[in-house]
Design a protein around this motif. Structure first.
Motif, PDB file in Angstrom:
ATOM      1  N   GLY A  83       0.810  -1.206   0.000  1.00  0.00           N
ATOM      2  CA  GLY A  83       0.000   0.000   0.000  1.00  0.00           C
ATOM      3  C   GLY A  83       0.846   1.259   0.000  1.00  0.00           C
ATOM      4  O   GLY A  83       2.015   1.257   0.404  1.00  0.00           O
ATOM      5  N   GLY A  84       0.239   2.344  -0.461  1.00  0.00           N
ATOM      6  CA  GLY A  84       0.953   3.611  -0.468  1.00  0.00           C
ATOM      7  C   GLY A  84       1.275   4.103   0.926  1.00  0.00           C
ATOM      8  O   GLY A  84       2.258   4.813   1.130  1.00  0.00           O
ATOM      9  N   ARG A  85       0.460   3.711   1.904  1.00  0.00           N
ATOM     10  CA  ARG A  85       0.723   4.122   3.281  1.00  0.00           C
ATOM     11  C   ARG A  85       2.010   3.503   3.802  1.00  0.00           C
ATOM     12  O   ARG A  85       2.779   4.157   4.507  1.00  0.00           O
ATOM     13  N   MET A  86       2.278   2.251   3.450  1.00  0.00           N
ATOM     14  CA  MET A  86       3.504   1.596   3.901  1.00  0.00           C
ATOM     15  C   MET A  86       4.730   2.213   3.233  1.00  0.00           C
ATOM     16  O   MET A  86       5.780   2.366   3.861  1.00  0.00           O
ATOM     17  N   LYS A  87       4.607   2.563   1.966  1.00  0.00           N
ATOM     18  CA  LYS A  87       5.718   3.235   1.289  1.00  0.00           C
ATOM     19  C   LYS A  87       6.013   4.582   1.943  1.00  0.00           C
ATOM     20  O   LYS A  87       7.179   4.948   2.146  1.00  0.00           O
ATOM     21  N   PHE A  88       4.952   5.306   2.262  1.00  0.00           N
ATOM     22  CA  PHE A  88       5.135   6.604   2.913  1.00  0.00           C
ATOM     23  C   PHE A  88       5.772   6.435   4.287  1.00  0.00           C
ATOM     24  O   PHE A  88       6.636   7.229   4.686  1.00  0.00           O
ATOM     25  N   LEU A  89       5.366   5.392   5.014  1.00  0.00           N
ATOM     26  CA  LEU A  89       5.960   5.133   6.324  1.00  0.00           C
ATOM     27  C   LEU A  89       7.439   4.797   6.198  1.00  0.00           C
ATOM     28  O   LEU A  89       8.266   5.265   6.992  1.00  0.00           O
ATOM     29  N   ALA A  90       7.785   3.990   5.196  1.00  0.00           N
ATOM     30  CA  ALA A  90       9.193   3.646   4.989  1.00  0.00           C
ATOM     31  C   ALA A  90      10.015   4.883   4.645  1.00  0.00           C
ATOM     32  O   ALA A  90      11.118   5.081   5.177  1.00  0.00           O
ATOM     33  N   LEU A  91       9.492   5.725   3.771  1.00  0.00           N
ATOM     34  CA  LEU A  91      10.201   6.959   3.419  1.00  0.00           C
ATOM     35  C   LEU A  91      10.336   7.882   4.622  1.00  0.00           C
ATOM     36  O   LEU A  91      11.374   8.537   4.804  1.00  0.00           O
ATOM     37  N   THR A  92       9.306   7.933   5.456  1.00  0.00           N
ATOM     38  CA  THR A  92       9.364   8.780   6.650  1.00  0.00           C
ATOM     39  C   THR A  92      10.429   8.284   7.621  1.00  0.00           C
ATOM     40  O   THR A  92      11.187   9.082   8.193  1.00  0.00           O
ATOM     41  N   LEU A  93      10.496   6.971   7.811  1.00  0.00           N
ATOM     42  CA  LEU A  93      11.513   6.415   8.704  1.00  0.00           C
ATOM     43  C   LEU A  93      12.919   6.667   8.170  1.00  0.00           C
ATOM     44  O   LEU A  93      13.834   7.018   8.929  1.00  0.00           O
ATOM     45  N   ILE A  94      13.098   6.502   6.872  1.00  0.00           N
ATOM     46  CA  ILE A  94      14.413   6.741   6.277  1.00  0.00           C
ATOM     47  C   ILE A  94      14.814   8.203   6.444  1.00  0.00           C
ATOM     48  O   ILE A  94      15.942   8.522   6.852  1.00  0.00           O
ATOM     49  N   ALA A  95      13.887   9.110   6.143  1.00  0.00           N
ATOM     50  CA  ALA A  95      14.192  10.535   6.265  1.00  0.00           C
ATOM     51  C   ALA A  95      14.439  10.921   7.719  1.00  0.00           C
ATOM     52  O   ALA A  95      15.363  11.695   8.022  1.00  0.00           O
ATOM     53  N   GLY A  96      13.634  10.381   8.637  1.00  0.00           N
ATOM     54  CA  GLY A  96      13.822  10.706  10.049  1.00  0.00           C
ATOM     55  C   GLY A  96      15.164  10.241  10.578  1.00  0.00           C
ATOM     56  O   GLY A  96      15.863  10.976  11.289  1.00  0.00           O
ATOM     57  N   CYS A  97      15.549   9.017  10.224  1.00  0.00           N
ATOM     58  CA  CYS A  97      16.848   8.503  10.676  1.00  0.00           C
ATOM     59  C   CYS A  97      18.000   9.279  10.046  1.00  0.00           C
ATOM     60  O   CYS A  97      19.022   9.535  10.700  1.00  0.00           O
ATOM     61  N   ALA A  98      17.842   9.663   8.783  1.00  0.00           N
ATOM     62  CA  ALA A  98      18.897  10.443   8.127  1.00  0.00           C
ATOM     63  C   ALA A  98      19.055  11.811   8.781  1.00  0.00           C
ATOM     64  O   ALA A  98      20.178  12.318   8.929  1.00  0.00           O
ATOM     65  N   ILE A  99      17.937  12.412   9.194  1.00  0.00           N
ATOM     66  CA  ILE A  99      18.010  13.711   9.867  1.00  0.00           C
ATOM     67  C   ILE A  99      18.657  13.573  11.243  1.00  0.00           C
ATOM     68  O   ILE A  99      19.411  14.447  11.684  1.00  0.00           O
ATOM     69  N   ILE A 100      18.379  12.470  11.926  1.00  0.00           N
ATOM     70  CA  ILE A 100      18.950  12.259  13.257  1.00  0.00           C
ATOM     71  C   ILE A 100      20.459  12.053  13.195  1.00  0.00           C
ATOM     72  O   ILE A 100      21.191  12.457  14.106  1.00  0.00           O
ATOM     73  N   LEU A 101      20.943  11.448  12.119  1.00  0.00           N
ATOM     74  CA  LEU A 101      22.356  11.084  12.054  1.00  0.00           C
ATOM     75  C   LEU A 101      23.283  12.298  12.069  1.00  0.00           C
ATOM     76  O   LEU A 101      24.394  12.213  12.599  1.00  0.00           O
ATOM     77  N   LEU A 102      22.858  13.410  11.500  1.00  0.00           N
ATOM     78  CA  LEU A 102      23.744  14.577  11.437  1.00  0.00           C
ATOM     79  C   LEU A 102      24.051  15.139  12.824  1.00  0.00           C
ATOM     80  O   LEU A 102      25.225  15.234  13.204  1.00  0.00           O
ATOM     81  N   PRO A 103      23.050  15.501  13.640  1.00  0.00           N
ATOM     82  CA  PRO A 103      23.402  15.950  15.001  1.00  0.00           C
ATOM     83  C   PRO A 103      23.983  14.840  15.856  1.00  0.00           C
ATOM     84  O   PRO A 103      24.787  15.102  16.759  1.00  0.00           O
ATOM     85  N   LEU A 104      23.583  13.602  15.584  1.00  0.00           N
ATOM     86  CA  LEU A 104      24.128  12.485  16.350  1.00  0.00           C
ATOM     87  C   LEU A 104      25.626  12.364  16.140  1.00  0.00           C
ATOM     88  O   LEU A 104      26.380  12.082  17.084  1.00  0.00           O
ATOM     89  N   ARG A 105      26.066  12.597  14.922  1.00  0.00           N
ATOM     90  CA  ARG A 105      27.496  12.520  14.631  1.00  0.00           C
ATOM     91  C   ARG A 105      28.271  13.592  15.388  1.00  0.00           C
ATOM     92  O   ARG A 105      29.401  13.361  15.823  1.00  0.00           O
ATOM     93  N   VAL A 106      27.663  14.742  15.589  1.00  0.00           N
ATOM     94  CA  VAL A 106      28.320  15.813  16.351  1.00  0.00           C
ATOM     95  C   VAL A 106      28.523  15.381  17.799  1.00  0.00           C
ATOM     96  O   VAL A 106      29.596  15.579  18.385  1.00  0.00           O
ATOM     97  N   PHE A 107      27.508  14.762  18.391  1.00  0.00           N
ATOM     98  CA  PHE A 107      27.632  14.281  19.769  1.00  0.00           C
ATOM     99  C   PHE A 107      28.629  13.128  19.858  1.00  0.00           C
ATOM    100  O   PHE A 107      29.313  12.977  20.874  1.00  0.00           O
ATOM    101  N   GLU A 108      28.705  12.305  18.822  1.00  0.00           N
ATOM    102  CA  GLU A 108      29.657  11.198  18.841  1.00  0.00           C
ATOM    103  C   GLU A 108      31.094  11.695  18.856  1.00  0.00           C
ATOM    104  O   GLU A 108      31.952  11.109  19.522  1.00  0.00           O
ATOM    105  N   VAL A 109      31.359  12.750  18.139  1.00  0.00           N
ATOM    106  CA  VAL A 109      32.712  13.308  18.135  1.00  0.00           C
ATOM    107  C   VAL A 109      33.067  13.855  19.514  1.00  0.00           C
ATOM    108  O   VAL A 109      34.199  13.702  19.991  1.00  0.00           O
ATOM    109  N   ALA A 110      32.089  14.465  20.178  1.00  0.00           N
ATOM    110  CA  ALA A 110      32.346  15.036  21.500  1.00  0.00           C
ATOM    111  C   ALA A 110      32.406  13.971  22.588  1.00  0.00           C
ATOM    112  O   ALA A 110      33.186  14.093  23.539  1.00  0.00           O
ATOM    113  N   SER A 111      31.575  12.930  22.473  1.00  0.00           N
ATOM    114  CA  SER A 111      31.523  11.870  23.497  1.00  0.00           C
ATOM    115  C   SER A 111      31.576  10.523  22.791  1.00  0.00           C
ATOM    116  O   SER A 111      30.556   9.836  22.640  1.00  0.00           O
TER     117      SER A 111
END
Length: 204
Positions: A83-111
């Motif tokens: 279904g289109g809803r599952m595709k949208f959910l998959a895209l949302t999860l991918i985009a959300g995790c990709a957005i999290i990785l950028l600030p997460l990498r900053v914290f990883e360098v510090a700690s």
């Protein structure tokens, strides 16, 4: 008289192999960079902590398992059934995790030694990979390739709040078992001393 059919120039013709390789490179290269950065962060723990030194081999085993699943036969793509809803959910999860990785990498360098960050990074990489597999082949691909992807997680160091009580309990159990075994042979019980020896050996 039979006329010869003109052939397309060599630079215009696209073989079936090229049609397969190009999408794989388009999807595989970003995923390779994603997992390389994740392994690079976890490699510090693998290098300095002997308990997790096996982590150096886990990515290669996971990649080998993925290759075996790829070679033995991939399920047919059935994205039309999804279904289109599952595709949208998959895209949302991918985009959300990709957005999290950028600030997460900053914290990883510090700690770099803060283990929950490693788990967040690894789970984000797993989620993105599974999401891409779902978008390519649907539930069939997700079920087929999920085990090699999840196989990487044992290489992620446990959070100290969870790891310490488990190790403490195991050491106490080993000390009790060793003391009881020595008592069977007439050796006086020194459970506390055995426990201290186990703790010293684990921290060495």
């Amino acid at each position: 008289m039979v006329q010869a059919i003109p052939l397309a120039p060599a630079d215009v013709r696209v073989t079936a192999a090229e049609k397969t390789v190009r999408p794989l490179l388009f999807v595989g290269l970003p995923l390779a960079v994603l997992w390389f950065v994740c392994c690079r962060h976890l490699s510090q723990e693998w290098h300095f902590n002997e308990q997790y030194s096996y982590g150096w081999f886990v990515p290669f085993f996971a990649l080998y398992l993925f290759w075996l699943r790829w070679v033995e036969g991939r399920p047919a793509r059935r994205m039309k059934d999804e279904g289109g809803r599952m595709k949208f959910l998959a895209l949302t999860l991918i985009a959300g995790c990709a957005i999290i990785l950028l600030p997460l990498r900053v914290f990883e360098v510090a700690s770099s030694d803060y283990r929950p960050l490693g788990w967040l990074h690894a789970l984000a990489a797993v989620t993105i990979t599974l999401g891409v597999l779902f978008l390519i082949g649907g539930w069939a691909w997700l079920r087929h390739f999920s085990f090699p992807v999840f196989f990487f997680l044992p290489a992620v160091p446990w959070v100290t709040a969870i790891e310490a009580p488990i190790i403490e309990g195991l050491m106490r159990g080993i000390a009790a078992l060793a003391a009881e075994t020595l008592a069977l042979f007439g050796v006086p019980r020194r459970r506390k001393r055995i426990f201290c020896a186990c703790r010293a050996a684990s921290s060495a």
